[in-house]
Structure formats: C-alpha cells, structure tokens
Design an enzyme around this catalytic site. Sequence first.
Site, PDB file in Angstrom:
ATOM      1  N   TYR A   1      -1.611  -2.114  10.561  1.00 35.10           N
ATOM      2  CA  TYR A   1      -2.003  -2.348   8.964  1.00 35.10           C
ATOM      3  C   TYR A   1      -0.890  -1.749   8.259  1.00 35.10           C
ATOM      4  CZ  TYR A   1      -3.934  -1.726   4.525  1.00 35.10           C
ATOM      5  OH  TYR A   1      -3.809  -1.772   2.874  1.00 35.10           O
TER       6      TYR A   1
ATOM      7  N   LYS B   1       1.755  -4.047   5.640  1.00 36.04           N
ATOM      8  CA  LYS B   1       2.179  -3.508   4.495  1.00 36.04           C
ATOM      9  C   LYS B   1       3.644  -3.255   4.281  1.00 36.04           C
ATOM     10  CE  LYS B   1      -1.928  -4.589   2.910  1.00 36.04           C
ATOM     11  NZ  LYS B   1      -2.165  -5.756   1.839  1.00 36.04           N
TER      12      LYS B   1
ATOM     13  N   SER C   1       0.930  -1.292  -0.006  1.00 37.51           N
ATOM     14  CA  SER C   1       0.114  -0.014   0.022  1.00 37.51           C
ATOM     15  C   SER C   1       0.861   1.186   0.013  1.00 37.51           C
ATOM     16  CB  SER C   1      -0.860  -0.126   1.350  1.00 37.51           C
ATOM     17  OG  SER C   1      -1.684   1.309   1.420  1.00 37.51           O
TER      18      SER C   1
HETATM   19  N1  LIG Z   1      -8.707  -0.121  -0.713  1.00 42.24           N
HETATM   20  C1  LIG Z   1      -7.795   0.659  -0.484  1.00 42.24           C
HETATM   21  O1  LIG Z   1      -8.095   1.773  -0.331  1.00 42.24           O
HETATM   22  C2  LIG Z   1      -6.504  -0.095  -0.572  1.00 42.24           C
HETATM   23  C3  LIG Z   1      -5.535   0.729  -0.414  1.00 42.24           C
HETATM   24  C4  LIG Z   1      -4.008  -0.010  -0.481  1.00 42.24           C
HETATM   25  C5  LIG Z   1      -4.174  -1.120  -0.313  1.00 42.24           C
HETATM   26  N2  LIG Z   1      -5.219  -2.062  -0.332  1.00 42.24           N
HETATM   27  C6  LIG Z   1      -5.012  -3.401  -0.619  1.00 42.24           C
HETATM   28  O2  LIG Z   1      -5.755  -4.075  -1.301  1.00 42.24           O
HETATM   29  C7  LIG Z   1      -6.027  -5.316  -0.963  1.00 42.24           C
HETATM   30  C8  LIG Z   1      -7.850  -5.372  -1.295  1.00 42.24           C
HETATM   31  O3  LIG Z   1      -8.311  -4.317  -0.791  1.00 42.24           O
HETATM   32  P1  LIG Z   1      -9.922  -4.234  -0.604  1.00 42.24           P
HETATM   33  O4  LIG Z   1     -10.271  -2.811  -0.521  1.00 42.24           O
HETATM   34  O5  LIG Z   1     -10.521  -5.010  -1.759  1.00 42.24           O
HETATM   35  O6  LIG Z   1     -10.216  -4.945   0.883  1.00 42.24           O
HETATM   36  P2  LIG Z   1     -11.275  -5.770   1.188  1.00 42.24           P
HETATM   37  O7  LIG Z   1     -11.151  -6.156   2.849  1.00 42.24           O
HETATM   38  O8  LIG Z   1     -12.622  -5.861   0.659  1.00 42.24           O
HETATM   39  O9  LIG Z   1     -10.714  -7.322   0.683  1.00 42.24           O
HETATM   40  C9  LIG Z   1      -9.932  -8.357   1.326  1.00 42.24           C
HETATM   41  C10 LIG Z   1     -10.156  -9.638   0.745  1.00 42.24           C
HETATM   42  O10 LIG Z   1      -9.508 -10.543   1.459  1.00 42.24           O
HETATM   43  C11 LIG Z   1     -10.189 -11.488   2.084  1.00 42.24           C
HETATM   44  N3  LIG Z   1      -9.517 -12.099   3.444  1.00 42.24           N
HETATM   45  C12 LIG Z   1      -9.432 -11.491   4.613  1.00 42.24           C
HETATM   46  N4  LIG Z   1      -8.789 -12.311   5.588  1.00 42.24           N
HETATM   47  C13 LIG Z   1      -8.376 -13.483   4.677  1.00 42.24           C
HETATM   48  C14 LIG Z   1      -7.765 -14.683   4.982  1.00 42.24           C
HETATM   49  N5  LIG Z   1      -7.481 -14.907   6.368  1.00 42.24           N
HETATM   50  N6  LIG Z   1      -7.684 -15.658   3.877  1.00 42.24           N
HETATM   51  C15 LIG Z   1      -8.420 -15.346   2.857  1.00 42.24           C
HETATM   52  N7  LIG Z   1      -8.936 -14.333   2.460  1.00 42.24           N
HETATM   53  C16 LIG Z   1      -9.156 -13.304   3.449  1.00 42.24           C
HETATM   54  C17 LIG Z   1     -11.639 -10.847   2.379  1.00 42.24           C
HETATM   55  O11 LIG Z   1     -12.638 -11.803   2.545  1.00 42.24           O
HETATM   56  C18 LIG Z   1     -11.778 -10.061   1.198  1.00 42.24           C
HETATM   57  O12 LIG Z   1     -12.540 -10.604   0.230  1.00 42.24           O
HETATM   58  C19 LIG Z   1      -5.866  -5.478   0.375  1.00 42.24           C
HETATM   59  O13 LIG Z   1      -4.735  -6.341   0.415  1.00 42.24           O
HETATM   60  C20 LIG Z   1      -5.633  -4.045   0.917  1.00 42.24           C
HETATM   61  O14 LIG Z   1      -4.792  -4.231   1.993  1.00 42.24           O
HETATM   62  C21 LIG Z   1      -6.443  -1.733  -0.631  1.00 42.24           C
END
Ligand SMILES: NC(=O)c1ccc[n+]([C@@H]2O[C@H](COP(=O)([O-])OP(=O)(O)OC[C@H]3O[C@@H](n4cnc5c(N)ncnc54)[C@H](O)[C@@H]3O)[C@@H](O)[C@H]2O)c1
Length: 250
Positions: free
Chosen positions: A155, A159, A142
């Site tokens: 968090y 990352k 991230s």
């Molecule tokens: N949305 C943002 O602003 C943002 C920014 C930077 C990085 N990210 C990263 O992008 C990725 C996706 O983000 P998102 O916004 O779609 O979040 P989200 O929380 O909607 O998606 C995370 C997914 O991971 C799954 N998950 C959680 N724990 C798990 C486990 N133990 N085993 C298997 N699956 C598991 C959840 O069920 C979910 O489907 C993440 O790694 C997040 O840290 C997101």
Amino acid sequence: MSLQGKVAIVTGAAGGIGQAYAKALAAAGASVVVADIKDGGATVAAITAAGGLALALACDVSDETSSQAMVRQAVDHFGGVDVLVNNAAMFAGVAVKPFDLISVEEWDHMMAVNVRGTFLCCRAVVPAMRERGKGKIINVSSSTILYGTPLLLHYVTSKGAVMALTRALAREVGRWNICVNSIAPGITLSDAVKEHPRMAKWDAAVVQSRCIRRSEFPEDLTGTILYLASDASDFVTGQFITVDGGTSMH
Ligand SMILES: NC(=O)c1ccc[n+]([C@@H]2O[C@H](COP(=O)([O-])OP(=O)(O)OC[C@H]3O[C@@H](n4cnc5c(N)ncnc54)[C@H](O)[C@@H]3O)[C@@H](O)[C@H]2O)c1
C-alpha cells in the site's frame, strides 16, 4: 471556489472519503460522476437530495476498457470533463502484515488498482480536458509515504508511486493547461478505518503526533479538494499537499 458549470469525476466515491469529495464538489456547483466498482446510488441520492446533479457509473479503474467507457459515458451525459479525482484504491480491508508475508498476487492487485488505475483514468480523461482547454487532476496519495508506515509495504509503495506519477504527468500535460496535483491525507476516520481491526487503534497514537490534536475526518479534506479542483489553483501543479493536522511537514 465555485465549480458552477464544471463536470467532476470522483473514482471510488460509492462511500468513504470519496463520497465526501463527491458531495463537496456537487455542493460547489459541479455535476459529479460517481465511478466505483460498488453501487454509487447512495452518493447520487445524497447529492440529488441536496439539489445537485450526479450520475453513478460502474467502473473498475484497473481495467482499461472500463476506465475508457466510464469517461466516455461521463462526456456523453454531461458534455465534457473538467475535474478528475483519482480516489479509488485498495484500502478498506487491506491486511496489515510483515512484508515477506505479502503474496505476489496481493502485491500485483494493489499496484493494479492504486497505480495502474490512476494511470488509466488519467489517460482516459486527458483528451476530454484538452477539448475544454484546461483541466484538473487530483490524485489521492497518503502521508504514510512520508513516515514509511511499516506492515503495509504494498500500500505504502503504491501511494509513493502516485506522488511520482503526479509530478511526471504534470510536466507532460501543463502545455494544455491541465494541472495535476496530489493530496496526502493522514489517517482519516472513514468507515474503512473505523471498521479495520488495526487501523482504528492507530488513530489514537497518530493524534498525539499532530499539531492539531484530534482525529481527522473526511470533511477535513474537502477544502483542499475544492481548491485544487477550482480556478483558484490554476497556477499550482505537480504538488503534493499533506492534510494530516501537521504530523508530517513536507
Ligand atoms: N482513510 C484513511 O485513513 C486514508 C489515509 C490516506 C489516504 N487514504 C486514501 O483515500 C482514499 C479513500 O479512502 P477510504 O478510507 O474512503 O477507503 P475505502 O476503501 O472506503 O474507499 C475506496 C473506494 O474505492 C473503491 N474501489 C476499490 N477498488 C476499485 C476499483 N478497482 N475500481 C473502482 N473503484 C474501486 C471502493 O469500492 C471504495 O468505494 C483511498 O485512495 C485511500 O488510499 C485514506
């Protein structure tokens, strides 16, 4: 950047950004494994409706037995693995709070999913990639680690570890033509962010810090994922690619 004939695993692809990755990889020709603790049926249905191939597997990435079984089933079903996107994370619903209010249990759970889960999936998939003679691992970090966003210490720390893991692992597995890179999204309007009481409000402020002054959407990230998954990036490894509209320059 065709992925015809390739097999890709996307963890955390039941919804959110992972679902967008899975759909984009399938549209480029890959057979996609949707690995999540949640039901991945909706992602598989969207891919098959568009004419692609996908398989949903229940997997807890933080659990060694579960991550190993997921990769084994992927190999059994599709014949091998070429691409792993380590996208699953503790993200939706993470409480925003001062660091000294984060409990040891919350800290450990964050590290178990975001760091140990990434490690375990990498460890499970490398033998299958060696069988293929090459492979692509894409770890989702991230851009928050470059800014040092406060009130999410567990968090942000997790990352940062994902970036460090990416660099060190790239040096170990390059001899087998396995590339390991990380992608660093900025705040992205996934459902998790739109529904989050604090993060949705941050979006407006972050937009002002961007060179490209608009919100970021999951589809803004898929081009970089396709590049890192495809043969187009065969000599790119150990890198940290920020996709955040130019908030951070790294
Ligand atoms: N949305 C943002 O602003 C943002 C920014 C930077 C990085 N990210 C990263 O992008 C990725 C996706 O983000 P998102 O916004 O779609 O979040 P989200 O929380 O909607 O998606 C995370 C997914 O991971 C799954 N998950 C959680 N724990 C798990 C486990 N133990 N085993 C298997 N699956 C598991 C959840 O069920 C979910 O489907 C993440 O790694 C997040 O840290 C997101």
